[in-house]
Design an enzyme around this catalytic site. Structure first.
Site, PDB file in Angstrom:
ATOM      1  N   HIS A 111      -9.809  15.570  10.671  1.00  0.00           N
ATOM      2  CA  HIS A 111     -10.466  15.084   9.416  1.00  0.00           C
ATOM      3  C   HIS A 111     -11.481  14.856   9.548  1.00  0.00           C
ATOM      4  CE1 HIS A 111     -11.133  12.012   6.601  1.00  0.00           C
ATOM      5  NE2 HIS A 111      -9.579  12.715   5.835  1.00  0.00           N
ATOM      6  N   ASP A 165      -8.420   9.587  16.898  1.00  0.00           N
ATOM      7  CA  ASP A 165      -8.376   9.299  16.002  1.00  0.00           C
ATOM      8  C   ASP A 165      -6.469   8.666  15.047  1.00  0.00           C
ATOM      9  OD1 ASP A 165      -8.045   8.730  12.931  1.00  0.00           O
ATOM     10  OD2 ASP A 165      -8.619  10.808  12.403  1.00  0.00           O
ATOM     11  N   GLN A 188      -3.268   8.726  10.683  1.00  0.00           N
ATOM     12  CA  GLN A 188      -1.989   8.923  10.991  1.00  0.00           C
ATOM     13  C   GLN A 188      -0.882   8.561  11.808  1.00  0.00           C
ATOM     14  OE1 GLN A 188      -2.220  10.371   8.269  1.00  0.00           O
ATOM     15  NE2 GLN A 188      -3.690  10.901   7.164  1.00  0.00           N
ATOM     16  N   LYS A 191      -3.795   2.631   5.607  1.00  0.00           N
ATOM     17  CA  LYS A 191      -2.667   3.744   5.495  1.00  0.00           C
ATOM     18  C   LYS A 191      -1.292   3.471   6.041  1.00  0.00           C
ATOM     19  CE  LYS A 191      -5.490   7.924   6.328  1.00  0.00           C
ATOM     20  NZ  LYS A 191      -5.667   8.743   5.102  1.00  0.00           N
ATOM     21  N   CYS A 229      -9.515  16.713   3.237  1.00  0.00           N
ATOM     22  CA  CYS A 229     -10.611  16.792   4.382  1.00  0.00           C
ATOM     23  C   CYS A 229     -10.939  16.821   5.983  1.00  0.00           C
ATOM     24  CB  CYS A 229     -10.938  14.969   4.331  1.00  0.00           C
ATOM     25  SG  CYS A 229     -11.652  13.812   3.046  1.00  0.00           S
TER      26      CYS A 229
END
Lengths: 162, 423
Positions: free
Chosen positions: B135, B212, B215, B238, B378
């Site tokens: 991303h 990261d 998600q 999220k 993104c």
């Protein structure tokens, strides 16, 4: 929620599937590129001026979404016979229509079937798609040399969330 | 032309499970919009009532500036924030709540890492390794820090199917690598990245490992110990929490060694006209007044996820992903990106309809009450690598059900019909 058929009318889709003006004008007086980088819309508008200075023919080439392409094809229909000043005025009128400042009824006389794009005013992220050809035409007639972009920070981009 | 059958070939038991939806009633927006099939969960989750109530409860019963007061209301506000910190820590298996730094979002967490760790350890000739899946949040901060330090950004590439080979990992992460920063789960293709294997190679080369988790944390069980990473970024929105709350987990000794990112109030122990002494971790990284109500509510959201349980979440999301994939596979005009195995997608499916721009697809789906994402998600370098400028993306969460998938597939048929004069 807007119904898809309000925007994706048979008139718009006919211009997308069977465009009248999707070709490069061989004897174009001027051509100008317009892009929406976040969408990938990339259209070039071509125009040929007659000896009396009026617009004799307009065409478009390039790739984009149905809204940008259909809008470009409808615009090409409407430009023939106008003076550049009249054409620029029409581009302004179209901008008012798709931003919801002018109703479809009030615009119909001037914009004909392009007035069907009025419902895009409810989809802020798509306004720039409908406007691309018109902004590009307007800027071409103003003598712009840099490619036009409808992504000037006025409308949110549909591609910017994670 | 599409088959009329929109019922995917799921095993009966699985189909029965996702036909039921014991969770929907907990989500006021979904209850209030029965006509909506919300399939943009990878962009942001819907929020359960308990999260919304928690935010209100904070303001109604414990609102004061946390850390700044010596009166009981302020103590309560502070306790609410610290309770959330403990929940954040527990969710990812951190050894201490002090290892959780609150930020505004995963992007801010990754910027913090790039600006502090990056600027401390990177010099000319050094390398930062990311993957093509990233991303922009885990790409641009590294591009910028590489520009400032003279380090080079290197890229890990998976196979077209989305898998990273041993050879690729070995060839890209080497002695010059100082930082490896990688997503755990692709927001576009949905597949999990072998972070532990990548971290092992990074360790051998003496590099720091940043993950990261924006998600992954909301959808799969994440253990920072098992990943063997140094830092992990994620966001609350999220994971059922409010907007504007994110977290950075870091190993305590590393966080202690790093300089502060933002400076000002709350992050100091003492200040003179000449300078300041930083507060201990994590306060050193939390300049200014935090969104205490949001943080408290975010903790409640994570607790809700724990109550549902990641086993149940994962099973439902895989089943929903399979229903999406199998439905799309029955439509020859649809191209799906990423792993062929539906179970590898974690409910995230990127696709294109032949000859129709993704923005047209999403506008038409919107008219049918189906919310999906269209664009570059993104992740522009990834889409360029996939050979497209944009895709449509449907992303399911455990509170979706089979009726959402069916409405989605019907709307896909509407798109095709509209564009072929069949409607």
């Amino acid at each position: 929620m807007a119904s898809p058929n309000q925007l994706y009318t048979p008139a718009l889709l006919e211009h997308v599937q069977h465009p009248d003006w999707n070709f490069e004008l061989k004897d174009a007086t001027c051509s100008h590129e317009g892009v929406n980088p976040s969408c990938g819309d990339d259209l070039t508008i071509h125009a040929r001026l007659a000896n009396d200075g009026t617009i004799a023919e307009v065409s478009w080439t390039g790739e984009g979404c149905a809204v940008s392409k259909g809008s470009a094809d409808m615009m090409a229909d409407l430009m023939v016979g106008l003076t550049p000043a009249e054409a620029k005025e029409l581009c302004v009128t179209f901008g008012e229509l798709v931003r919801g400042e002018l109703s479809a009824e009030d615009a119909e006389e001037e914009l004909d079937e392009a007035a069907c794009l009025a419902s895009i005013a409810h989809m802020p992220a798509r306004v720039k798609c409908a406007e691309l050809a018109w902004r590009t035409m307007d800027e071409m007639l103003s003598g712009a040399t840099e490619p036009s972009s409808t992504e000037d920070g006025l409308v949110p981009s549909a591609g910017d969330l994670g | 032309m599409a088959t009329l059958c929109s019922a995917p070939r799921l095993p009966a038991a699985e189909a029965a499970r996702i036909a039921l939806n014991p969770y929907k009633a907990d989500f006021p927006l979904l209850v209030g919009h029965p006509e909506l099939a919300y399939l943009d969960n990878a962009a942001t989750a819907q929020r359960p009532a308990c999260v919304l109530e928690a935010e209100t409860r904070f303001y109604e019963t414990m609102n004061a500036n946390p850390l700044r007061g010596l009166y009981s209301l302020s103590v309560e506000a502070t306790a609410a924030m610290e309770e959330a910190r403990a929940t954040f820590a527990r969710l990812i298996g951190a050894t201490s709540p002090r290892e959780i730094v609150f930020t505004r979002n995963a992007s801010e967490s990754l910027n913090l890492v790039a600006r502090t760790l990056g600027e401390q350890v990177l010099f000319e000739g050094d390398e930062v390794v990311i993957s093509i899946l990233e991303h922009h949040s885990n790409l641009i901060p590294w591009q910028e820090v590489c520009k400032r330090t003279g380090a080079t950004l290197r890229w890990l590439y998976p196979s077209q199917e989305g898998f990273f080979s041993e050879e690729e990992i070995k060839a890209t992460i080497g002695p010059a690598t100082k930082i490896v920063s990688i997503t755990q789960l692709s927001n576009v293709l949905g597949m999990e990245v072998p972070v532990a294997a990548i971290a092992k190679r990074a360790r051998e080369m003496g590099a720091y490992v940043v993950v990261d988790g924006a998600q992954s944390v909301p959808h799969i069980p994440v253990s920072v110990a098992e990943l063997d990473c140094d830092l992990l970024a994620f966001s609350a929105h999220k994971a059922l929490g409010p907007f504007g709350v994110g977290a950075l987990w870091g190993k305590l000794e590393l966080l202690e060694a790093l300089p502060p990112f933002l400076t000002g109030g709350e992050m100091i122990d003492s200040v003179t006209q000449e300078g300041a002494v930083w507060a201990p971790v994590p306060m050193k990284f939390e300049a200014g007044t935090q969104d205490a109500a949001g943080i408290y509510a975010a903790g409640v959201g994570l607790s809700y996820l724990e109550e549902v349980g990641f086993e149940a979440i994962h099973a439902r999301e895989v089943a929903l992903g399979r229903a999406l994939m199998e439905g799309l596979a029955e439509r020859p005009f649809v191209e799906v990106y990423g792993p062929r195995n539906p179970d590898a997608h974690h409910g995230v499916v990127s696709f294109n309809i032949e000859g129709v721009h993704p923005h047209d697809v999403s506008s038409i789906l919107d008219g049918s009450g189906v919310a999906i994402r269209a664009g570059h998600h993104c992740a522009q370098p990834l889409l360029t690598w996939l050979g497209t400028s944009s895709t449509c993306r449907a992303s399911a969460a455990f509170y979706n059900d089979l009726s959402d998938v069916e409405r989605f597939l019907d709307a896909i048929d509407t798109v095709w019909s509209l564009f072929h004069g069949l409607a």
